[in-house]
Motif scaffolding. Structure first.
Motif, PDB file in Angstrom:
ATOM      1  N   GLU A  47       0.966  -1.243  -0.113  1.00  0.00           N
ATOM      2  CA  GLU A  47      -0.040  -0.016   0.005  1.00  0.00           C
ATOM      3  C   GLU A  47       0.894   1.388  -0.006  1.00  0.00           C
ATOM      4  OE1 GLU A  47      -2.511  -0.155   3.309  1.00  0.00           O
ATOM      5  OE2 GLU A  47      -3.722  -1.965   2.721  1.00  0.00           O
ATOM      6  N   PRO A  49       1.372   5.149   0.945  1.00  0.00           N
ATOM      7  CA  PRO A  49       0.779   6.426   1.809  1.00  0.00           C
ATOM      8  C   PRO A  49       0.042   7.415   1.014  1.00  0.00           C
ATOM      9  CG  PRO A  49       2.910   5.808   2.345  1.00  0.00           C
ATOM     10  CD  PRO A  49       2.862   4.803   1.287  1.00  0.00           C
ATOM     11  N   ARG A  50      -1.140   8.056   1.523  1.00  0.00           N
ATOM     12  CA  ARG A  50      -1.857   8.935   0.536  1.00  0.00           C
ATOM     13  C   ARG A  50      -1.670  10.379   0.970  1.00  0.00           C
ATOM     14  NH1 ARG A  50      -7.424   6.198  -1.331  1.00  0.00           N
ATOM     15  NH2 ARG A  50      -6.459   3.869  -1.798  1.00  0.00           N
ATOM     16  N   THR A  51      -1.192  10.426   2.204  1.00  0.00           N
ATOM     17  CA  THR A  51      -1.023  11.736   2.632  1.00  0.00           C
ATOM     18  C   THR A  51       0.463  12.035   2.984  1.00  0.00           C
ATOM     19  OG1 THR A  51      -1.291  11.430   4.724  1.00  0.00           O
ATOM     20  CG2 THR A  51      -3.296  11.762   3.721  1.00  0.00           C
ATOM     21  N   ASP A  54       1.578  10.587   6.337  1.00  0.00           N
ATOM     22  CA  ASP A  54       1.631   9.225   6.243  1.00  0.00           C
ATOM     23  C   ASP A  54       3.064   9.056   5.809  1.00  0.00           C
ATOM     24  OD1 ASP A  54      -0.822   8.685   7.336  1.00  0.00           O
ATOM     25  OD2 ASP A  54      -1.691   8.675   5.338  1.00  0.00           O
ATOM     26  N   GLU A  55       3.311   9.611   4.657  1.00  0.00           N
ATOM     27  CA  GLU A  55       4.535   9.443   4.122  1.00  0.00           C
ATOM     28  C   GLU A  55       5.747   9.851   4.898  1.00  0.00           C
ATOM     29  OE1 GLU A  55       6.671   8.097   0.790  1.00  0.00           O
ATOM     30  OE2 GLU A  55       4.579   8.789   0.431  1.00  0.00           O
ATOM     31  N   VAL A  57       5.639   9.740   8.227  1.00  0.00           N
ATOM     32  CA  VAL A  57       5.760   8.694   9.308  1.00  0.00           C
ATOM     33  C   VAL A  57       6.189   7.480   8.947  1.00  0.00           C
ATOM     34  CG1 VAL A  57       4.399   7.200  10.681  1.00  0.00           C
ATOM     35  CG2 VAL A  57       3.894   9.592  10.654  1.00  0.00           C
ATOM     36  N   ILE A  58       6.169   6.839   7.799  1.00  0.00           N
ATOM     37  CA  ILE A  58       6.570   5.655   7.153  1.00  0.00           C
ATOM     38  C   ILE A  58       7.924   5.826   6.807  1.00  0.00           C
ATOM     39  CG2 ILE A  58       6.145   4.073   5.241  1.00  0.00           C
ATOM     40  CD1 ILE A  58       3.169   4.497   5.632  1.00  0.00           C
ATOM     41  N   ARG A 349       6.811   0.390  10.942  1.00  0.00           N
ATOM     42  CA  ARG A 349       6.766   1.328   9.926  1.00  0.00           C
ATOM     43  C   ARG A 349       7.187   0.529   8.480  1.00  0.00           C
ATOM     44  NH1 ARG A 349      11.342   3.523   7.637  1.00  0.00           N
ATOM     45  NH2 ARG A 349      12.321   2.467   9.311  1.00  0.00           N
ATOM     46  N   ALA A 352       4.532  -1.502   6.958  1.00  0.00           N
ATOM     47  CA  ALA A 352       3.537  -0.489   6.371  1.00  0.00           C
ATOM     48  C   ALA A 352       4.086   0.072   5.002  1.00  0.00           C
ATOM     49  CB  ALA A 352       3.244   0.594   7.134  1.00  0.00           C
TER      50      ALA A 352
END
Length: 364
Positions: A47, A49-51, A54-55, A57-58, A349, A352
């Motif tokens: 998956e 990240p869409r925001t 999120d980017e 954090v990951i 992390r 994800a």
């Protein structure tokens, strides 16, 4: 010279040795082995990240966030201090943060297309914020700190321990003892280098390396920030008139003096906590915890013995108060524990879809 140490000297020495022993066995259990398999098995999610949140954090590891938080905290301390070389300190820290964010943009952001080159750039630049800020402490600490609290620290030691080690051990000062402890004090830099540099350049990204790197960096980030809250010069300056024997030696003591002078040690209030205690103690604790595997089978005992001598040297050579040592030991134990929490962050992390903490290089 009286061959029997006074009661305060014995009491202080006993406290120091007991503190190290307690810290060692508080941080690790001889019968407990660390199982890293659950951290090293990291199935990646497909998956995306869409925001932007999120980017971030990951993509950013626990270590990355530690460095960012460290530099922002020092910037905030200098900003509210408005003392000493305020503008210079702000400029240096702003540059440090800009460079580190640039490194993250190039590597974590995927700007450098070659994975090997990106990994090399990250590894070479990962410790840059810590190294540059260390050499800038002579500007940062006066700008971020208040008046020195040596009198309060000294009074605390006398009240709690009954003696100040540097004073109690003054009677044992001679060229021979000074050279002995200077050898270990100076050897601190080599002890750190032989643990950090091979891992930085050649280490495989694993849970053990992640834990070691985060815990070790944690010590210095926290230590540098605490310097701004508890500024002190140390016994060598505050208690100079109390000493009756001059520290002198032919080889190692001049090297120690030259090293301290090279970073303008006369204006640096960087004694609480003692990082000469925290660093070697963390290395000894980590090696002891992993003494049944890898190179630690042979290095844990020499590392522990060297750590004890470095700790004693910090007081014998009059750089640190006794409470500095206890603070350094506590900081070392905290590094053992917080590094475990960092593992959980980075494992989640990566599950994800995040990148490894330590990307591969052409050497590894």
């Amino acid at each position: 010279m009286n061959s029997n140490p006074s009661e305060p000297a014995l009491r202080t020495r006993w406290y120091t040795q007991l503190a190290f022993a307690l810290a060692a066995f508080l941080g690790v259990r001889p019968s407990r082995e660390v199982d890293y398999r659950s951290y090293d098995e990291r199935p990646l999610s497909s998956e995306t990240p869409r925001t932007l949140a999120d980017e971030l954090v990951i993509r950013l590891s626990a270590l990355d966030w530690l460095f960012i938080g460290y530099l922002l905290t020092l910037l905030a301390r200098v900003a509210v201090g408005d003392r000493g070389p305020h503008g210079l300190a702000m400029g240096y820290l702003g540059l440090d943060l800009t460079i580190f964010l640039g490194i993250l943009w190039l590597t974590r952001g995927g700007v450098i297309a070659s994975p090997a080159l990106s990994g090399l750039v990250y590894r070479l630049g990962a410790l840059l914020p810590l190294l540059t800020s260390f050499f800038q402490l002579q500007y940062i600490l006066p700008a971020a700190s208040g008046p020195a609290v040596d009198a309060d620290v000294y009074a605390f030691d006398l009240r709690v321990f009954g003696a100040e080690p540097s004073e109690a051990w003054d009677r044992f000062v001679s060229p021979r003892t000074t050279e002995w402890f200077s050898f270990f004090y100076y050897g601190y830099f080599y002890l750190v280098a032989v643990h950090v540099l091979p891992l930085l350049l050649f280490g495989r990204d694993s849970a053990r390396m992640r834990r070691f790197s985060f815990g070790f960096v944690w010590l210095y980030c926290v230590g540098h920030v605490v310097y701004t809250f508890v500024p002190a010069y140390g016994p060598h300056a505050f208690l100079a008139s109390h000493f009756h024997h001059v520290l002198q030696g032919g080889t190692w003591w001049p090297l120690v003096q030259k090293t301290v002078a090279s970073v303008d040690g006369s204006v640096r209030t960087d004694v609480f906590p003692s990082l000469h205690t925290a660093g070697p103690s963390f290395l000894a604790l980590f090696a002891f915890e992993h003494r049944k595997s890898g190179i630690f089978r042979w290095t844990w005992l020499p590392t522990a013995l060297s750590a004890t001598q470095i700790i004693l040297a910090t007081m014998f050579l009059r750089w640190h108060y006794a409470v500095d040592i206890f603070a350094g030991l506590l900081l070392a134990v905290s590094g053992i524990y917080v590094s475990r929490a960092a593992l959980w962050w980075d494992s989640a992390r990566e599950r994800a879809g995040g990148p490894p903490v330590w990307p591969a290089t052409p050497f590894r």
